[in-house]
Motif scaffolding. Structure first.
Motif, short mmCIF file in Angstrom:
data_model
loop_
_atom_site.label_atom_id
_atom_site.label_comp_id
_atom_site.label_asym_id
_atom_site.label_seq_id
_atom_site.Cartn_x
_atom_site.Cartn_y
_atom_site.Cartn_z
N LEU B 169 -9.46 8.69 2.76
CA LEU B 169 -9.40 7.71 1.68
C LEU B 169 -8.89 6.38 2.20
N ALA B 170 -8.04 6.43 3.23
CA ALA B 170 -7.53 5.19 3.83
C ALA B 170 -8.67 4.31 4.33
N THR B 171 -9.72 4.91 4.86
CA THR B 171 -10.87 4.13 5.34
C THR B 171 -11.50 3.36 4.19
N LEU B 172 -11.68 4.04 3.05
CA LEU B 172 -12.28 3.37 1.89
C LEU B 172 -11.33 2.31 1.32
N PHE B 173 -10.02 2.60 1.35
CA PHE B 173 -9.05 1.64 0.83
C PHE B 173 -9.03 0.36 1.69
N ARG B 174 -9.24 0.52 3.00
CA ARG B 174 -9.35 -0.67 3.84
C ARG B 174 -10.65 -1.42 3.53
N GLU B 175 -11.71 -0.65 3.24
CA GLU B 175 -13.01 -1.27 2.95
C GLU B 175 -12.95 -2.14 1.69
N VAL B 176 -12.29 -1.65 0.66
CA VAL B 176 -12.23 -2.42 -0.60
C VAL B 176 -11.06 -3.41 -0.59
N GLY B 177 -10.16 -3.30 0.38
CA GLY B 177 -9.03 -4.22 0.44
C GLY B 177 -8.02 -3.96 -0.66
N VAL B 178 -7.33 -2.84 -0.58
CA VAL B 178 -6.30 -2.53 -1.59
C VAL B 178 -5.19 -3.57 -1.49
N LEU B 179 -4.78 -4.13 -2.63
CA LEU B 179 -3.77 -5.19 -2.65
C LEU B 179 -2.37 -4.61 -2.41
N PRO B 180 -1.49 -5.41 -1.83
CA PRO B 180 -0.14 -4.91 -1.50
C PRO B 180 0.62 -4.42 -2.73
N GLU B 181 0.38 -5.02 -3.90
CA GLU B 181 1.15 -4.61 -5.08
C GLU B 181 0.64 -3.31 -5.69
N ALA B 182 -0.48 -2.78 -5.21
CA ALA B 182 -0.99 -1.51 -5.74
C ALA B 182 -0.15 -0.36 -5.17
N THR B 183 0.49 0.40 -6.05
CA THR B 183 1.35 1.50 -5.60
C THR B 183 0.85 2.86 -6.07
N TRP B 184 -0.02 2.89 -7.07
CA TRP B 184 -0.58 4.12 -7.59
C TRP B 184 -2.09 3.95 -7.76
N PHE B 185 -2.80 5.08 -7.78
CA PHE B 185 -4.20 5.01 -8.18
C PHE B 185 -4.53 6.13 -9.13
N LEU B 186 -5.52 5.84 -9.98
CA LEU B 186 -6.02 6.86 -10.89
C LEU B 186 -7.24 7.51 -10.26
N ALA B 187 -7.30 8.84 -10.29
CA ALA B 187 -8.50 9.57 -9.84
C ALA B 187 -9.13 10.20 -11.08
N GLU B 188 -10.42 9.96 -11.27
CA GLU B 188 -11.10 10.42 -12.49
C GLU B 188 -12.32 11.25 -12.13
N GLY B 189 -12.42 12.42 -12.74
CA GLY B 189 -13.57 13.29 -12.49
C GLY B 189 -14.67 13.07 -13.50
N GLN B 190 -15.85 13.62 -13.21
CA GLN B 190 -16.96 13.50 -14.16
C GLN B 190 -17.33 14.86 -14.75
N ASP B 191 -16.30 15.69 -14.96
CA ASP B 191 -16.51 16.94 -15.70
C ASP B 191 -16.34 16.65 -17.19
N ALA B 192 -16.59 17.66 -18.02
CA ALA B 192 -16.53 17.45 -19.47
C ALA B 192 -15.11 17.13 -19.93
N ALA B 193 -14.09 17.46 -19.11
CA ALA B 193 -12.72 17.12 -19.46
C ALA B 193 -12.35 15.72 -18.99
N VAL B 194 -13.21 15.10 -18.20
CA VAL B 194 -12.89 13.82 -17.54
C VAL B 194 -11.44 13.87 -17.03
N MET B 195 -11.21 14.84 -16.18
CA MET B 195 -9.88 15.07 -15.62
C MET B 195 -9.37 13.81 -14.91
N THR B 196 -8.13 13.45 -15.18
CA THR B 196 -7.54 12.28 -14.53
C THR B 196 -6.14 12.61 -14.04
#
Lengths: 406, 406
Positions: B169-196
């Motif tokens: 995931l670090a590779t993708l975070f470098r690709e999109v340029g995660v900002l220094p103030e970002a300390t958390w991320f939300l992960a969201e699934g595409q199941d019927a529960a839309v698990m987060t």
């Protein structure tokens, strides 16, 4: 890659007549196969938990069948890690896959021993066991004079890797009291071919197993269920499957398969017998044929292995072997095991060739095709491990780098 | 063991009505199931090579289904090595298993980033990848107040192990340029529960993957096909499956599942949130219930794991924890991975108890049930990892060593 895999698999299984969209315009696989995918999966309750899982209908990896149905090859180009799913492990048998009741299975060990004994499967499982990730490779795992339309599965799909579990043969040899004068043993299977091979006793004291587990569960039938000999790093046929009898002796038994088949003709009318060890080898699995790449950075990926021990290095060449670049090896680097290598490479869009070679911890370096022919002549068809590679055409398509063998 | 497994599996699947021979006289499994085994397999040509293999009809391992069909448990007691076959990996989902077309899959990364981006599956696969053998465990992997008729599958079958392949995931975070103030991320699934779930960004810089491979092939549908988040060593629910969106932020999102469900009540009305790491734990898989042993030497076998790193030791006690004996650990000992342990023990035929405990490389020692209750109270049902074990009765039958929880 997935669509190609599916289509290639279907072609192998069903013949080309059923194929749609192999070339030219390719409709989505869901349309092709009429898989009823919901437009938005979050709006549909999915199926519940199940007793045993199945692959996604979009993933249909298959082994490649030999026309005589005596062997099948692992789809190395479709696999991502180092373990081969058990149902895709290559197979090679001489009399089909026997159906054996584990409750009636037994292994006799006799001959030059103090106490001949018969072990049931339950008894074998009571002994201290080991589990080890190791490759298994067929001695005939290289097609000479393959054409450009050749895949990794066709070049070396007769190697696979599993976590094998079993009892060290040394434990059983101590149990029966192998006599000092015993230097070889016969391993005999209970398939319709009653496959037999002669094995030096040293291999038993070293690392031979009586294996009953594969990737965490029981052996698969085509891999010797319920128990087989497993000789890490040695040609697959010597790891006799469906093992029923071991006989200790003071010399090799010169059985049919090992004299008529698994002997390597050399130059000058000579032949090499009992060439058990599989020499170091490597294969690039990405990019490969069939496949297409675009200019820019890409990760060149592949696997390397050696029957003599650990892989020390894997290298890539982009100039027909004049210079070599060291790839990254993936930890853990286990002995007698497939090891994955990776290398970042920037393709400039010009015609290019990529080759891989590996060196093992004994210092053995994977040879070129020319070096193999000089050493062995052109008649050898077993134990061939030449450096191989791929040509990338300016349009990005990838073909096998052919070499004329004889 | 095989027959018991088959019968227990059949019982779970079909109800007890179909069972024959569970107790008392047990006819051979071949007779029970009417599998047409030839009297002498060497006299019958077996079936040829096949596109995809199947288990022996004598081996029918199955997952254990939760009554509500929202989860299933790995048959740990039937497995031999450390890798879990993919079709037996435990599952837990909140809205069933979605069917997703890989050609239409995409992952959006946005929020506190320099360049929001959408990645297709093919694009994810072009990045440098890693393959790692790691366990995955559900936070709810311990049944309080289990009875004597409890198997390892019931005690901790919500842990499994695979070789996971994906892009850091670090590779993708470098690709999109995660900002220094970002300390958390939300992960969201595409199941019927839309698990987060909300995840600290540090885990991405450490070892989080976007995984698309499992045991050498594509993820299985119930494990997140075609791509999932994988957080080595952390509770399984945080490794959001069928991942479609990652949003970077400067704090946790306080989503439904992480507030209502995956929070641990403690003593004194307190609660512990975001308790991601799975603490060190162990289980003896042989001998275990249901099973029967005979006096004499046997190999006690099991697995140990820790979400914090490598296992340092596994120990066994035969006197209710007064003294501990160090078991052998099987190499390679990988971080955040199931490790198999083995210990030769001689049972004298008297009633006995065997316990296992493990210590990880941070010095963390697996606690007793009493220590857990003292620290957390009796309301906690997640992240429970007490020392467990088995009682061997004088007749050799093995039952779970029960402990009253509340």
């Amino acid at each position: 890659m997935n669509r190609r895999t599916f289509v290639a698999g279907a072609a192998g299984a069903l013949g080309a007549g059923v194929l749609k969209g192999v070339t030219g315009v390719t409709p989505s696989l869901a349309q092709e196969a009429e898989i009823p995918v919901p437009p938005d999966p979050t709006r549909v309750q999915g199926p519940p938990a199940s007793l045993v899982g199945s692959r996604s209908p979009f993933e249909q990896p298959v082994r490649l069948l030999h026309p005589r149905l005596t062997s099948s090859r692992t789809p190395l180009q479709d696999l991502l890690g180092t373990v081969t799913p058990s149902d895709l492990h290559f197979e090679r048998h001489h009399g089909g896959v026997p159906l054996i009741d584990p409750d009636r299975y037994s292994l006799l060990i006799h001959g030059m021993v103090e106490r001949p004994m018969v072990f049931t499967l339950e008894e074998l499982k009571r002994f201290p066991s080991v589990s080890e990730i190791r490759f298994m490779e067929c001695a005939g795992n290289f097609p000479r004079n393959a054409g450009e339309e050749t895949t990794p599965q066709q070049i070396c799909g007769l190697t696979s890797q599993s976590e094998w579990t079993g009892v060290p043969l040394a434990t059983l040899f101590r149990e029966v009291g192998v006599l000092p004068e015993a230097t070889w043993f016969l391993a005999e299977g209970q398939d319709a071919a009653v496959m037999t091979r002669s094995i030096p006793v040293e291999k038993a004291w070293d690392d031979a197993l009586i294996a009953y587990g594969q990737n965490g569960e029981a052996l698969r039938p085509e891999n010797g269920y319920p128990a087989r000999l497993f000789l890490p790093g040695w040609e697959g046929n010597a790891s006799v499957k469906w093992l029923r009898r071991i006989e200790l002796s003071d010399g090799p038994f010169m059985t049919r398969e090992e004299t008529s088949r698994y002997t390597d003709p050399l130059t000058g009318g000579k032949a090499r017998q009992f060439s058990f060890v599989m020499d170091a080898r490597s294969i690039i699995t990405h990019p490969c044929h069939p496949g297409r790449v675009t200019p820019g950075w890409m990760e060149v990926r592949g696997i390397a292995w050696s029957g003599r021990g650990r892989i020390r290095s894997a290298e890539l060449s982009f100039d027909e072997g004049a210079t070599w670049h060291r790839a990254d090896l993936q930890e853990p680097i286990l002995p007698k095991a497939h090891v994955r290598f990776r290398y970042m490479w920037r393709w400039d869009g010009e015609e290019a060739t990529i080759l891989s070679r590996t060196t093992d911890e004994t210092g053995y370096v994977q040879p070129t095709q020319r070096e193999l022919v000089q050493a062995r002549g052109v008649g050898t068809s077993y134990h061939l491990n030449p450096i191989t590679g791929w040509r990338i055409r300016p349009d990005g398509t990838v073909v096998y780098r052919t070499e004329v063998w004889g």
